[in-house]
Design a protein around this motif. Structure first.
Motif, PDB file in Angstrom:
ATOM      1  N   ASN A   1       0.809  -1.236   0.000  1.00  0.00           N
ATOM      2  CA  ASN A   1       0.000   0.000   0.000  1.00  0.00           C
ATOM      3  C   ASN A   1       0.840   1.283   0.000  1.00  0.00           C
ATOM      4  OD1 ASN A   1      -2.235  -1.649   0.214  1.00  0.00           O
ATOM      5  ND2 ASN A   1      -2.281  -1.519   2.446  1.00  0.00           N
ATOM      6  N   SER A   2       2.029   1.252  -0.600  1.00  0.00           N
ATOM      7  CA  SER A   2       2.901   2.428  -0.490  1.00  0.00           C
ATOM      8  C   SER A   2       2.657   3.476  -1.585  1.00  0.00           C
ATOM      9  CB  SER A   2       4.373   2.014  -0.470  1.00  0.00           C
ATOM     10  OG  SER A   2       4.650   1.106  -1.503  1.00  0.00           O
ATOM     11  N   PHE A   3       1.916   3.118  -2.626  1.00  0.00           N
ATOM     12  CA  PHE A   3       1.513   4.099  -3.655  1.00  0.00           C
ATOM     13  C   PHE A   3      -0.003   4.008  -3.815  1.00  0.00           C
ATOM     14  CE2 PHE A   3       5.948   3.572  -4.664  1.00  0.00           C
ATOM     15  CZ  PHE A   3       6.348   4.817  -5.154  1.00  0.00           C
ATOM     16  N   ASP A   4      -0.659   5.161  -3.992  1.00  0.00           N
ATOM     17  CA  ASP A   4      -2.113   5.111  -4.209  1.00  0.00           C
ATOM     18  C   ASP A   4      -2.427   4.363  -5.495  1.00  0.00           C
ATOM     19  OD1 ASP A   4      -3.270   6.941  -2.032  1.00  0.00           O
ATOM     20  OD2 ASP A   4      -1.562   8.077  -2.833  1.00  0.00           O
TER      21      ASP A   4
ATOM     22  N   PHE B   1      -0.674  -5.048  -7.255  1.00  0.00           N
ATOM     23  CA  PHE B   1      -1.866  -5.056  -6.405  1.00  0.00           C
ATOM     24  C   PHE B   1      -1.461  -4.934  -4.927  1.00  0.00           C
ATOM     25  CE2 PHE B   1      -5.467  -7.064  -4.228  1.00  0.00           C
ATOM     26  CZ  PHE B   1      -6.528  -6.464  -4.870  1.00  0.00           C
ATOM     27  N   ARG B   2      -0.367  -5.571  -4.581  1.00  0.00           N
ATOM     28  CA  ARG B   2       0.127  -5.505  -3.188  1.00  0.00           C
ATOM     29  C   ARG B   2       0.617  -4.087  -2.860  1.00  0.00           C
ATOM     30  NH1 ARG B   2       4.822  -5.511  -0.765  1.00  0.00           N
ATOM     31  NH2 ARG B   2       5.995  -5.657  -2.723  1.00  0.00           N
ATOM     32  N   VAL B   3       1.313  -3.461  -3.827  1.00  0.00           N
ATOM     33  CA  VAL B   3       1.929  -2.138  -3.580  1.00  0.00           C
ATOM     34  C   VAL B   3       0.894  -1.007  -3.671  1.00  0.00           C
ATOM     35  CG1 VAL B   3       3.621  -0.502  -4.543  1.00  0.00           C
ATOM     36  CG2 VAL B   3       4.227  -2.927  -4.296  1.00  0.00           C
TER      37      VAL B   3
ATOM     38  N   GLY C   1     -12.639   4.569 -21.272  1.00  0.00           N
ATOM     39  CA  GLY C   1     -12.207   5.206 -22.523  1.00  0.00           C
ATOM     40  C   GLY C   1     -12.252   4.203 -23.649  1.00  0.00           C
ATOM     41  N   GLY C   2     -11.789   4.618 -24.824  1.00  0.00           N
ATOM     42  CA  GLY C   2     -11.634   3.665 -25.899  1.00  0.00           C
ATOM     43  C   GLY C   2     -12.709   3.683 -26.961  1.00  0.00           C
ATOM     44  N   ARG C   3     -13.908   4.233 -26.664  1.00  0.00           N
ATOM     45  CA  ARG C   3     -14.962   4.153 -27.674  1.00  0.00           C
ATOM     46  C   ARG C   3     -14.531   4.861 -28.962  1.00  0.00           C
ATOM     47  NH1 ARG C   3     -20.807   6.216 -26.140  1.00  0.00           N
ATOM     48  NH2 ARG C   3     -20.166   5.348 -24.137  1.00  0.00           N
ATOM     49  N   TYR C   4     -13.917   6.038 -28.805  1.00  0.00           N
ATOM     50  CA  TYR C   4     -13.461   6.772 -29.992  1.00  0.00           C
ATOM     51  C   TYR C   4     -11.939   6.833 -30.067  1.00  0.00           C
ATOM     52  CZ  TYR C   4     -18.302   8.167 -29.723  1.00  0.00           C
ATOM     53  OH  TYR C   4     -19.664   8.125 -29.638  1.00  0.00           O
ATOM     54  N   SER C   5     -11.276   6.038 -29.236  1.00  0.00           N
ATOM     55  CA  SER C   5      -9.822   6.110 -29.162  1.00  0.00           C
ATOM     56  C   SER C   5      -9.240   4.712 -29.310  1.00  0.00           C
ATOM     57  CB  SER C   5      -9.457   6.724 -27.790  1.00  0.00           C
ATOM     58  OG  SER C   5      -8.163   6.339 -27.443  1.00  0.00           O
ATOM     59  N   PRO C   6      -8.042   4.606 -29.906  1.00  0.00           N
ATOM     60  CA  PRO C   6      -7.453   3.264 -30.045  1.00  0.00           C
ATOM     61  C   PRO C   6      -6.950   2.687 -28.725  1.00  0.00           C
ATOM     62  CG  PRO C   6      -5.977   4.941 -30.924  1.00  0.00           C
ATOM     63  CD  PRO C   6      -7.242   5.645 -30.546  1.00  0.00           C
ATOM     64  N   VAL C   7      -6.854   3.530 -27.684  1.00  0.00           N
ATOM     65  CA  VAL C   7      -6.375   3.008 -26.394  1.00  0.00           C
ATOM     66  C   VAL C   7      -7.437   3.150 -25.308  1.00  0.00           C
ATOM     67  CG1 VAL C   7      -3.924   3.417 -26.837  1.00  0.00           C
ATOM     68  CG2 VAL C   7      -5.263   5.171 -25.687  1.00  0.00           C
ATOM     69  N   ALA C   8      -7.319   2.290 -24.303  1.00  0.00           N
ATOM     70  CA  ALA C   8      -8.238   2.337 -23.167  1.00  0.00           C
ATOM     71  C   ALA C   8      -7.447   2.039 -21.894  1.00  0.00           C
ATOM     72  CB  ALA C   8      -9.349   1.318 -23.367  1.00  0.00           C
ATOM     73  N   PHE C   9      -8.080   2.245 -20.747  1.00  0.00           N
ATOM     74  CA  PHE C   9      -7.404   2.046 -19.466  1.00  0.00           C
ATOM     75  C   PHE C   9      -8.166   1.011 -18.645  1.00  0.00           C
ATOM     76  CE2 PHE C   9      -6.284   6.123 -21.103  1.00  0.00           C
ATOM     77  CZ  PHE C   9      -4.922   6.220 -20.840  1.00  0.00           C
ATOM     78  N   GLY C  10      -7.472  -0.056 -18.297  1.00  0.00           N
ATOM     79  CA  GLY C  10      -8.071  -1.074 -17.446  1.00  0.00           C
ATOM     80  C   GLY C  10      -7.821  -0.725 -15.995  1.00  0.00           C
ATOM     81  N   VAL C  11      -8.816  -1.021 -15.155  1.00  0.00           N
ATOM     82  CA  VAL C  11      -8.713  -0.661 -13.734  1.00  0.00           C
ATOM     83  C   VAL C  11      -8.948  -1.890 -12.867  1.00  0.00           C
ATOM     84  CG1 VAL C  11      -9.747   0.735 -11.891  1.00  0.00           C
ATOM     85  CG2 VAL C  11      -9.613   1.661 -14.225  1.00  0.00           C
ATOM     86  N   ILE C  12      -8.061  -2.093 -11.893  1.00  0.00           N
ATOM     87  CA  ILE C  12      -8.349  -3.039 -10.806  1.00  0.00           C
ATOM     88  C   ILE C  12      -8.453  -2.179  -9.554  1.00  0.00           C
ATOM     89  CG2 ILE C  12      -7.578  -5.028  -9.462  1.00  0.00           C
ATOM     90  CD1 ILE C  12      -5.875  -5.887 -11.843  1.00  0.00           C
ATOM     91  N   ASP C  13      -9.651  -2.112  -8.985  1.00  0.00           N
ATOM     92  CA  ASP C  13      -9.889  -1.283  -7.810  1.00  0.00           C
ATOM     93  C   ASP C  13      -9.847  -2.188  -6.578  1.00  0.00           C
ATOM     94  OD1 ASP C  13     -11.410   1.593  -7.074  1.00  0.00           O
ATOM     95  OD2 ASP C  13     -11.802  -0.085  -5.694  1.00  0.00           O
ATOM     96  N   LYS C  14      -9.002  -1.835  -5.603  1.00  0.00           N
ATOM     97  CA  LYS C  14      -8.800  -2.735  -4.465  1.00  0.00           C
ATOM     98  C   LYS C  14     -10.051  -2.884  -3.615  1.00  0.00           C
ATOM     99  CE  LYS C  14      -4.655  -3.696  -2.633  1.00  0.00           C
ATOM    100  NZ  LYS C  14      -3.322  -3.539  -2.020  1.00  0.00           N
TER     101      LYS C  14
END
Ligand SMILES: C[S@@+](CC[C@H](N)C(=O)[O-])C[C@H]1O[C@@H](n2cnc3c(N)ncnc32)[C@H](O)[C@@H]1O
Length: 265
Positions: free
Chosen positions: A177-180, A219-221, A247-260
């Motif tokens: 948990n040392s970085f948000d 995930f640990r950090v 994101g991603g609908r109109y963009s070639p990139v998207a961001f995946g999220v794992i929320d703790k």
């Protein structure tokens, strides 16, 4: 990652000679006379792939696929848009805010880190880890010495801490948990995006995709979220456990999220 040599321009000033000397020492690379040779001849003569050149107080890396120097690229319009109250998908995916600590495990040319450093402000912290020594050095010097562009960016750049390391090693050494936020923007999808500013560095950087061992450490950090940038329709999101994609609908990139918090429910 091929061998790198360090040299200067044809008629270097004293500052550039000193920059070349320092770069060669830090990178433990051979410092060679330019001897008025073109890069192709230098490569042959010293059996090297990459040539790091100090000229007019700046560093440029010449690789067989092109030339690369530090520039804030897309971070400039992105920070301007954030200042105007517009959404940035990376910032949204991270739910990044003032005071946060963000670990960028794939620093590259540092554009994402610059945006993050702007958002977290002086009370926050951004650490950027880069496996390619030459690139880490180029970006470290570039961030510290950037004199152009708007003041709000120049103030932000020197606050980013650049670390040359494999992020797996770095993550293993960090407490829980040392970085948000722990962030990844891996390289491999760029083979399909030739316009990327990272393209000239293809032979220099670490091309490996992420794996579940790395995500587990992240995930640990991470205190709140692990975020990964990927091609919008990449299977990697599901395979690595990124349950939400932003994101991603109109963009070639998207961001995946794992929320703790979500993962704990
Ligand atoms: C696509 S680029 C990142 C671009 C960056 N987000 C930006 O805004 O400029 C990916 C970078 O991550 C680095 N990289 C890949 N795997 C890594 C690892 N395991 N540890 C540290 N850096 C890594 C590569 O060397 C490359 O420079």
């Amino acid at each position: 990652m091929g061998r790198t040599i360090v040299t200067t321009s044809h008629k270097p000033d004293n500052e550039s000679v000193e920059i070349a000397r320092q770069a060669a020492e830090i990178l433990q690379a051979e410092l060679v006379e330019r001897d008025r040779l073109p890069f192709t001849r230098l490569r042959e003569k010293y059996n090297a792939e990459n040539v790091l050149v100090a000229a007019r107080g700046q560093i440029t890396i010449h690789t067989p696929s092109g030339e690369c120097f530090f520039h804030p690229s897309m971070s400039v319009p992105r920070v301007k848009a954030i200042r105007q109250g517009r959404t940035d998908h990376m910032v949204e995916a991270m739910a990044l805010k003032t005071g946060d600590y963000m670990l960028d495990c794939t620093l590259g040319l540092g554009a994402d880190s610059v945006v993050a450093a702007f958002v977290v402000g002086e009370s926050g912290k951004v650490v950027g880890v880069e496996a390619a020594a030459e690139l880490a050095y180029l970006v470290k010097c570039g961030l510290a010495g950037y004199r152009e562009g708007p003041k709000f960016l120049r103030e932000v750049m020197p606050r980013i801490e650049v670390v040359h390391d494999n992020c797996e090693q770095y993550l293993l050494a960090q407490p829980e948990n040392s970085f948000d936020i722990v962030y990844f923007d891996p390289m491999f999808r760029y083979s399909r995006r030739k316009s990327s500013s990272m393209e000239p560095l293809r032979g220099l950087v670490k091309p490996d995709p992420l794996n579940s061992r790395l995500i587990k450490e992240a995930f640990r950090v991470a205190k709140r979220r692990v975020v990964m940038k990927e091609n919008s329709f990449s299977k990697e999101f599901a395979e690595l456990g990124f349950t939400r994609v932003i994101g991603g609908r109109y963009s070639p990139v998207a961001f995946g999220v794992i929320d703790k918090q979500e993962a704990a429910r």
